[in-house]
Design an enzyme around this catalytic site. Sequence first.
Site, short mmCIF file in Angstrom:
data_model
loop_
_atom_site.label_atom_id
_atom_site.label_comp_id
_atom_site.label_asym_id
_atom_site.label_seq_id
_atom_site.Cartn_x
_atom_site.Cartn_y
_atom_site.Cartn_z
N GLU A 47 40.69 0.51 -58.36
CA GLU A 47 40.93 -0.69 -58.18
C GLU A 47 41.94 -1.63 -58.74
OE1 GLU A 47 37.84 -3.62 -58.51
OE2 GLU A 47 38.18 -4.63 -57.13
N LYS A 127 39.75 -5.94 -49.15
CA LYS A 127 38.73 -5.26 -49.97
C LYS A 127 37.22 -6.76 -48.87
CE LYS A 127 36.50 -5.95 -54.47
NZ LYS A 127 36.39 -6.03 -55.33
N CYS A 172 35.62 -1.34 -55.25
CA CYS A 172 34.33 -1.64 -56.34
C CYS A 172 33.43 -2.43 -55.53
CB CYS A 172 35.41 -2.29 -56.60
SG CYS A 172 34.42 -2.74 -58.35
N1 CDT Z 1 35.51 -5.68 -59.69
C1 CDT Z 1 34.83 -5.60 -58.99
O1 CDT Z 1 34.56 -5.85 -57.43
N2 CDT Z 1 33.33 -5.41 -59.67
C2 CDT Z 1 32.19 -5.93 -59.27
C3 CDT Z 1 31.63 -6.57 -60.93
C4 CDT Z 1 31.43 -7.60 -60.92
S1 CDT Z 1 30.80 -8.28 -60.50
C5 CDT Z 1 30.66 -10.07 -61.27
C6 CDT Z 1 31.29 -4.75 -59.42
O2 CDT Z 1 30.08 -4.52 -58.56
O3 CDT Z 1 31.42 -3.96 -59.95
#
Ligand code: CDT
Length: 311
Positions: A47, A127, A172
């Site tokens: 990502e 996303k 993610c």
């Molecule tokens: N980039 C991303 O989506 N990271 C989230 C963690 C952050 S939650 C504040 C994840 O779900 O891995």
Amino acid sequence: MDRQFIVAAAQMGPIAKEEPRRSCVARLIAMLREAHSRGAKLVVFPELALTTFFPRWMIEDPEELAAWFETEIPGPATQPLFAAAADLGVGFYLGYAERIEEDGQARHFNTSILVGPDGKILGKYRKVHLPGHDAAQPGRAFQHLEKRYFEPGNLGFPVFEGFGGRIGMMICNDRRWPEAYRVMGLQGVDLIALGYNTPIEHTGHGDIDGLTQFHNHLSMQAGAYQNATWIVGTAKCGREEGSMMVGQSAIIAPSGEIIAMAATLEDEVITARVDLDMGTRYRETIFDFARHREPGSYNLIVNRKGAGDPI
Ligand code: CDT
């Protein structure tokens, strides 16, 4: 194309705030070449793979913020990656921050693309599940301002024909939501490409953050098994501008088993041979959706957003 081929997860170590796109692209190309030398036909990058994870900072200056976004893909900095892919005949998934102009308005998405072995874009995903908050939270060492800088994706969860099967994408936080996998499972997805940036301390609760790595694999392994799909999950990881992020990039089979996993928190290529027909065997037996699902009992899933009273 054959339904058996080699895939790669091309994990990235940290990207410094000052590291220019051209340097990131050079790292991506080096990993693309290594994956190709191991026979890979598809390489999954992380990502937001062209810059540091900028949502960790409150950025008030619109010009400074705009500089983190791509206005064209391929653009001058990313064209060499597309050229290398076409030259080698290797496809890839790439995550980046997308800025578009629509009706005179700027719009911003956290986006990924799937590029075919001819270097042409096969599909785009934006996303859907944006974590974090839309205003700076005092007292946090690092912000997580995805809700401020991006709008939720407006393309749904499309699945694209390519690489001998059906390929879907996630980004993610999507990997924590069973709905995301199911919408693609219902389109017969064979392989989901997925990039992530996951700070170890992402909730501020020690008991949850202590399990960040467990939850990373738990989500992807469950999603793979319950939807009879391969998953290639690729991290950007290590200590980036002081924020420690999870590695553990993994290639996961429709059995839910991890077939290959990264061992470092640096740029690292892992590969595995995938057989897309392995998913078919699950789809024709235990997860034969047409025979076993009961959508009439699932109304709440689409009709209710948050948890509420018992029905
Ligand atoms: N980039 C991303 O989506 N990271 C989230 C963690 C952050 S939650 C504040 C994840 O779900 O891995």
